[in-house]
Scaffold this motif. Sequence first.
Motif, PDB file in Angstrom:
ATOM      1  N   PRO A  84     -43.997  15.135  -2.904  1.00 22.11           N
ATOM      2  CA  PRO A  84     -42.957  14.725  -2.151  1.00 22.11           C
ATOM      3  C   PRO A  84     -42.929  13.644  -1.077  1.00 22.11           C
ATOM      4  O   PRO A  84     -44.041  13.455  -0.560  1.00 22.11           O
ATOM      5  N   ILE A  85     -41.888  12.726  -1.127  1.00 23.65           N
ATOM      6  CA  ILE A  85     -41.822  11.817  -0.112  1.00 23.65           C
ATOM      7  C   ILE A  85     -41.048  12.151   1.025  1.00 23.65           C
ATOM      8  O   ILE A  85     -39.770  12.326   0.665  1.00 23.65           O
ATOM      9  N   ARG A  86     -41.528  12.214   2.463  1.00 27.86           N
ATOM     10  CA  ARG A  86     -40.596  12.602   3.493  1.00 27.86           C
ATOM     11  C   ARG A  86     -40.794  11.464   4.443  1.00 27.86           C
ATOM     12  O   ARG A  86     -41.921  10.996   4.818  1.00 27.86           O
ATOM     13  N   PRO A  87     -39.688  11.072   5.286  1.00 25.95           N
ATOM     14  CA  PRO A  87     -38.294  11.453   4.921  1.00 25.95           C
ATOM     15  C   PRO A  87     -37.966  10.923   3.537  1.00 25.95           C
ATOM     16  O   PRO A  87     -38.516   9.867   3.084  1.00 25.95           O
ATOM     17  N   GLY A  88     -37.075  11.481   2.965  1.00 27.80           N
ATOM     18  CA  GLY A  88     -36.613  11.342   1.421  1.00 27.80           C
ATOM     19  C   GLY A  88     -35.818   9.898   1.078  1.00 27.80           C
ATOM     20  O   GLY A  88     -35.762   9.240   1.980  1.00 27.80           O
ATOM     21  N   ARG A  89     -35.673   9.904  -0.160  1.00 29.66           N
ATOM     22  CA  ARG A  89     -35.117   8.534  -0.673  1.00 29.66           C
ATOM     23  C   ARG A  89     -33.806   7.909  -0.201  1.00 29.66           C
ATOM     24  O   ARG A  89     -33.774   6.826   0.153  1.00 29.66           O
ATOM     25  N   GLU A  90     -33.095   9.069   0.117  1.00 29.36           N
ATOM     26  CA  GLU A  90     -31.874   8.527   0.306  1.00 29.36           C
ATOM     27  C   GLU A  90     -31.724   7.751   1.817  1.00 29.36           C
ATOM     28  O   GLU A  90     -30.950   6.710   2.103  1.00 29.36           O
ATOM     29  N   ALA A  91     -32.866   8.218   2.839  1.00 26.81           N
ATOM     30  CA  ALA A  91     -32.981   7.521   4.100  1.00 26.81           C
ATOM     31  C   ALA A  91     -33.302   6.204   3.806  1.00 26.81           C
ATOM     32  O   ALA A  91     -32.916   5.319   4.323  1.00 26.81           O
ATOM     33  N   LEU A  92     -34.408   6.213   3.041  1.00 23.08           N
ATOM     34  CA  LEU A  92     -34.913   4.895   2.601  1.00 23.08           C
ATOM     35  C   LEU A  92     -33.763   3.874   1.972  1.00 23.08           C
ATOM     36  O   LEU A  92     -33.508   2.828   2.370  1.00 23.08           O
ATOM     37  N   ARG A  93     -33.058   4.470   0.990  1.00 18.99           N
ATOM     38  CA  ARG A  93     -31.845   3.599   0.344  1.00 18.99           C
ATOM     39  C   ARG A  93     -30.876   3.016   1.315  1.00 18.99           C
ATOM     40  O   ARG A  93     -30.870   2.089   1.398  1.00 18.99           O
ATOM     41  N   VAL A  94     -30.477   3.941   2.249  1.00 17.02           N
ATOM     42  CA  VAL A  94     -29.544   3.515   3.278  1.00 17.02           C
ATOM     43  C   VAL A  94     -29.980   2.512   4.204  1.00 17.02           C
ATOM     44  O   VAL A  94     -29.680   1.547   4.622  1.00 17.02           O
ATOM     45  N   SER A  95     -31.474   2.794   4.706  1.00 16.24           N
ATOM     46  CA  SER A  95     -31.970   1.978   5.876  1.00 16.24           C
ATOM     47  C   SER A  95     -32.612   0.677   5.452  1.00 16.24           C
ATOM     48  O   SER A  95     -32.829  -0.288   6.034  1.00 16.24           O
ATOM     49  N   GLN A  96     -32.677   0.442   3.845  1.00 15.85           N
ATOM     50  CA  GLN A  96     -33.390  -0.515   3.646  1.00 15.85           C
ATOM     51  C   GLN A  96     -32.662  -1.773   3.568  1.00 15.85           C
ATOM     52  O   GLN A  96     -32.970  -3.034   3.214  1.00 15.85           O
ATOM     53  N   ASP A  97     -30.988  -1.544   3.573  1.00 15.49           N
ATOM     54  CA  ASP A  97     -29.939  -2.593   3.397  1.00 15.49           C
ATOM     55  C   ASP A  97     -29.113  -2.229   4.553  1.00 15.49           C
ATOM     56  O   ASP A  97     -28.334  -1.325   4.799  1.00 15.49           O
ATOM     57  N   ARG A  98     -28.968  -3.592   5.419  1.00 13.36           N
ATOM     58  CA  ARG A  98     -28.312  -3.477   6.388  1.00 13.36           C
ATOM     59  C   ARG A  98     -26.547  -3.183   6.011  1.00 13.36           C
ATOM     60  O   ARG A  98     -25.911  -2.575   6.814  1.00 13.36           O
ATOM     61  N   LEU A  99     -26.210  -3.461   4.987  1.00 13.53           N
ATOM     62  CA  LEU A  99     -24.832  -3.313   4.352  1.00 13.53           C
ATOM     63  C   LEU A  99     -24.762  -1.874   4.292  1.00 13.53           C
ATOM     64  O   LEU A  99     -23.843  -1.321   4.685  1.00 13.53           O
ATOM     65  N   SER A 100     -25.705  -1.140   3.287  1.00 14.73           N
ATOM     66  CA  SER A 100     -25.662   0.111   2.899  1.00 14.73           C
ATOM     67  C   SER A 100     -25.683   1.122   4.343  1.00 14.73           C
ATOM     68  O   SER A 100     -24.860   2.185   4.536  1.00 14.73           O
ATOM     69  N   GLU A 101     -26.316   0.465   5.485  1.00 15.73           N
ATOM     70  CA  GLU A 101     -26.565   1.321   6.501  1.00 15.73           C
ATOM     71  C   GLU A 101     -25.182   1.457   7.338  1.00 15.73           C
ATOM     72  O   GLU A 101     -24.815   2.458   7.648  1.00 15.73           O
ATOM     73  N   LYS A 102     -24.799   0.383   7.282  1.00 12.14           N
ATOM     74  CA  LYS A 102     -23.399   0.209   8.180  1.00 12.14           C
ATOM     75  C   LYS A 102     -22.188   0.802   7.393  1.00 12.14           C
ATOM     76  O   LYS A 102     -21.389   1.694   8.203  1.00 12.14           O
ATOM     77  N   ASP A 103     -22.171   0.505   6.027  1.00 10.93           N
ATOM     78  CA  ASP A 103     -21.223   1.537   5.343  1.00 10.93           C
ATOM     79  C   ASP A 103     -21.556   3.052   5.509  1.00 10.93           C
ATOM     80  O   ASP A 103     -20.401   3.883   5.759  1.00 10.93           O
ATOM     81  N   TYR A 104     -22.632   3.464   5.373  1.00  8.35           N
ATOM     82  CA  TYR A 104     -23.176   4.786   5.508  1.00  8.35           C
ATOM     83  C   TYR A 104     -22.483   5.326   6.967  1.00  8.35           C
ATOM     84  O   TYR A 104     -21.964   6.342   7.172  1.00  8.35           O
ATOM     85  N   LEU A 105     -22.916   4.621   7.965  1.00 11.45           N
ATOM     86  CA  LEU A 105     -22.569   5.138   9.245  1.00 11.45           C
ATOM     87  C   LEU A 105     -20.981   5.354   9.627  1.00 11.45           C
ATOM     88  O   LEU A 105     -20.622   6.092  10.214  1.00 11.45           O
ATOM     89  N   SER A 106     -20.509   4.262   9.138  1.00  8.10           N
ATOM     90  CA  SER A 106     -19.156   4.206   9.468  1.00  8.10           C
ATOM     91  C   SER A 106     -18.457   5.495   8.596  1.00  8.10           C
ATOM     92  O   SER A 106     -17.497   6.057   9.149  1.00  8.10           O
ATOM     93  N   GLU A 107     -18.951   5.712   7.386  1.00  4.14           N
ATOM     94  CA  GLU A 107     -18.402   6.759   6.615  1.00  4.14           C
ATOM     95  C   GLU A 107     -18.442   8.037   7.321  1.00  4.14           C
ATOM     96  O   GLU A 107     -17.758   9.066   7.296  1.00  4.14           O
ATOM     97  N   LEU A 108     -19.716   8.050   7.926  1.00  2.73           N
ATOM     98  CA  LEU A 108     -20.011   9.431   8.984  1.00  2.73           C
ATOM     99  C   LEU A 108     -18.984   9.434  10.139  1.00  2.73           C
ATOM    100  O   LEU A 108     -18.931  10.392  10.765  1.00  2.73           O
ATOM    101  N   GLY A 109     -18.352   8.471  10.428  1.00  5.41           N
ATOM    102  CA  GLY A 109     -17.315   8.345  11.470  1.00  5.41           C
ATOM    103  C   GLY A 109     -18.022   7.759  12.582  1.00  5.41           C
ATOM    104  O   GLY A 109     -17.460   7.898  14.003  1.00  5.41           O
ATOM    105  N   LEU A 110     -19.138   7.080  12.582  1.00  5.55           N
ATOM    106  CA  LEU A 110     -19.567   6.453  13.852  1.00  5.55           C
ATOM    107  C   LEU A 110     -19.253   5.265  13.906  1.00  5.55           C
ATOM    108  O   LEU A 110     -18.903   4.546  13.024  1.00  5.55           O
ATOM    109  N   THR A 111     -19.525   4.639  15.053  1.00  3.70           N
ATOM    110  CA  THR A 111     -18.959   3.385  15.430  1.00  3.70           C
ATOM    111  C   THR A 111     -20.286   2.068  15.224  1.00  3.70           C
ATOM    112  O   THR A 111     -21.152   2.558  15.828  1.00  3.70           O
ATOM    113  N   THR A 112     -20.158   1.315  14.486  1.00  7.43           N
ATOM    114  CA  THR A 112     -20.994   0.117  14.592  1.00  7.43           C
ATOM    115  C   THR A 112     -20.414  -0.990  14.940  1.00  7.43           C
ATOM    116  O   THR A 112     -19.266  -0.971  15.132  1.00  7.43           O
TER     117      THR A 112
END
Lengths: 357, 357
Positions: free
Chosen positions: B93-121
Motif C-alpha cells: 500500500p502507498i499512503r497517502p493514496g494515489r488520488e491525493a497524488l493525482r490531485v496535488s501533482q497538477d495545479r489545475l487538477s488541484e484547483k478543480d478538485y478544491l473548487s468542486e469541494l466548494g472551497l475558495t481558491t
Amino acid sequence: MTDMLAPGATIGILGGGQLGRMLAVAASRLGLKTHVFEPGANPPAGQVADRLTMAGYDDAEALRTFAEAVDVVTYEFENIPTSALDVIEAIRPIRPGREALRVSQDRLSEKDYLSELGLTTAPYADITDLASLEAALAAFGTPAILKTRRFGYDGKGQVRITDAAQAGDALGELQGAPAVLEGFVDFSAEISIIGARGLDGAVACFDPGENIHREGILRETTVPAAIPASLRTDAVLLAAKILGALDYVGVMGVELFVTPKGLVVNEIAPRVHNSGHWTQNGCAVDQFEQHIRAVAGWPLGDGQRHSNVVMENLIGDDMDRVPELAKRSGAALHLYGKAETRAGRKMGHVNLVTPLS
Amino acid sequence: MTDMLAPGATIGILGGGQLGRMLAVAASRLGLKTHVFEPGANPPAGQVADRLTMAGYDDAEALRTFAEAVDVVTYEFENIPTSALDVIEAIRPIRPGREALRVSQDRLSEKDYLSELGLTTAPYADITDLASLEAALAAFGTPAILKTRRFGYDGKGQVRITDAAQAGDALGELQGAPAVLEGFVDFSAEISIIGARGLDGAVACFDPGENIHREGILRETTVPAAIPASLRTDAVLLAAKILGALDYVGVMGVELFVTPKGLVVNEIAPRVHNSGHWTQNGCAVDQFEQHIRAVAGWPLGDGQRHSNVVMENLIGDDMDRVPELAKRSGAALHLYGKAETRAGRKMGHVNLVTPLS
C-alpha cells in the motif's frame, strides 16, 4: 567555540542500546553523524546511526578503525574495558573523560571520591571476606545491601541482608566478586538530577525528577519532584560540584536520596540516564542533545522545562500496553526497536505530558 | 486497530531529503524501521534510516525489491513518477493514496478538485497558449502569476505578470510547459494548517501557523497565528473536508490566504510540510510522528500545543548563524546533514520556543 565540531562531523558511540539510539537521534538533529560500536547483534542504535561496527571490545583492530573514522568518542554505558579505552584514547578524545569512568566503574572508588568531595553517601565499607562483612554489619546494622563493586545495573549484583546471620549466604551469592556493604538510608524519596558540563566548563542541570524503583529497576520518574526549592538548589550545587571536580564533559545522572538530614548521593552514572528520559518531552533541548552538544564542543542548550512529565518505563510485557498508550492524550511514546521482548527488559518508555502547574 | 503495524515493521519512504530524514527519526521513536529510496547521492535521510536504496524512479527492479522489503510505502514529496507508483502499488500500500497524488501533482487538477469541494481558491485558468493567457489576464487583471501545472516548488516555475503586455515573455519563460494563471488575492496574512487523517478516518489538526515567504521560499512560521478563533475553526473544517474527500491517510499541509471574505486555499501538499516544523518543539507528537502513525495504521497522537513557537528556516549562508543560535535561550536547532551549503538551499531550521501566552 573553536573546538565546536562542524555539522557533518561524526560522533563515535560505544554501545548500541537504547541510550546509544537516542543519542544518535539527538546528534542527527544537529546535523552530526554517528558511528556506533557494539559487540551484540541487532543493536537498537544501529537502526538510526549512520554507521555501525559490530565487534568485540577486545578487537583492537576494529577499535582502531572505528576511532579513526570518527571525530570524538562517547559511550552509553560505563563498563567499557580499560584496554578498549586505551586503544581509542591514543587516536581520538573520549568524552566524558577517563577519570569519570575510573570513578564510576567501581562502587568503592565512587563512594571514596564522593566522600572526599565532602558529599554524603550511605555508610559503606569495603568487603573482602566474611570477617569484614560481619564487622560492617555490626557497625551499620540491618537492613544493609551487599553490592558487587563492578558491573552492577538495574538491581543486578545486589543482595539485601536483613539479619547478620545471612552474611555468609550473601557473600556466596556474589560468588567472590569484590563488594561493598551499604548501610540503610532512611529516605523519604529518591530523586535524580541530570547535569551537563560543556567543554567550556559551563554547567546546566535539568529539574530534579522523583523516581520510583521496583525490583531494582526504575519504573517511573515525575517532574517536578515534590521537594522544597532549597533541596532543588542543593541537588544542582551538588551535581555541579561533581561535574567540576571531574573536569567532566557531557551529561551525568546523579541519583539521590532525600533524608531528614538532606541529600545523600546514591550513585552517579557518567552518561545519559533513564531518569532523564522525561526531558525529551519536557524541554526544548533534551538530555541526549545536551550530551551530544557537550561532547561535540557545542554550547549547552536550553534545558528549561516547559511541561510537567511523568515518565513510565515499558518493561517486558508492558509492550502490550502500547496500543492503549498510543491513543492516550498527552502520551509521547518512545520505543527502542528491540527485536525481542523479554521479562525485565527495557523495551521503551512513555512520557505523559501535562501543562506546567 | 487490527491494521496497526507492530514495532519492528518497516516504513518505506520515497525521497531522502530533510522531510524523509525527520520522518525516519519519528518512526524510530515508535520502534519502527525505515527504508529510504532515493535517486540522489548522500541523501540526508540515509544517515538515520535503517536501510537506503539509491536508485532511480525508472528502475523497476530496484522499486520492486524496495517494496518487498517494507510493510507500507509513503513519500516526502508529491512528484513521484506514476510509473514508479504503479510498480510499488502492485506490491505494498502507498499512503497517502494515489488520488491525493493525482490531485496535488497538477495545479489545475488541484484547483478543480478544491473548487468542486466548494472551497475558495484564487481565480485560475488553464493556459494552453497566448490567446488563453491573454483572455485570462483580461478577466483577472494584474498582477497575476503564471505557474507551471507540474513540478513547481519553492517559487520555481512561476512568473509574476504585472502588465498584460508581458504575456508573451512570461509564456516564453515557462518554455511551453502546461500552465495555469492565478489571479491576485488581496490577503492580510498567509497561514497554513497541518492536518492528519488516520487509517480509521479520525482527523486531527495542529494549530494554524502564520507564514512569511520571501522569494517564494518559506522563511518563518509563527504559532499561534494572529487570527480570530473563528478563522482557526474555518481552517480546521476546511482541512478536514479535503482529508475526508480524498479518503486520505497521513499528514497534509494546506496553505491558506486570509482575506476579508474568509480563507482562500493557496495549495495543498500531500505530505509533511515545512510550515509544520514548529510542531517538533510545540507538541508532544509532531507532524512527522503523526504522519508515521497514520501510515502505520496507529491511532493519531496528541498534537495539542504546549508552547508558542517561531520557526525560522536556515537557508544557504544562514548556516553561519548556527554557533550563535546554538547558544540562544529557547532555541531548538534542527540541521539536515546536507553535505554542501548552497545559496537558496534549505539547510536546517530553528524553533524558538516560548511559554504559551
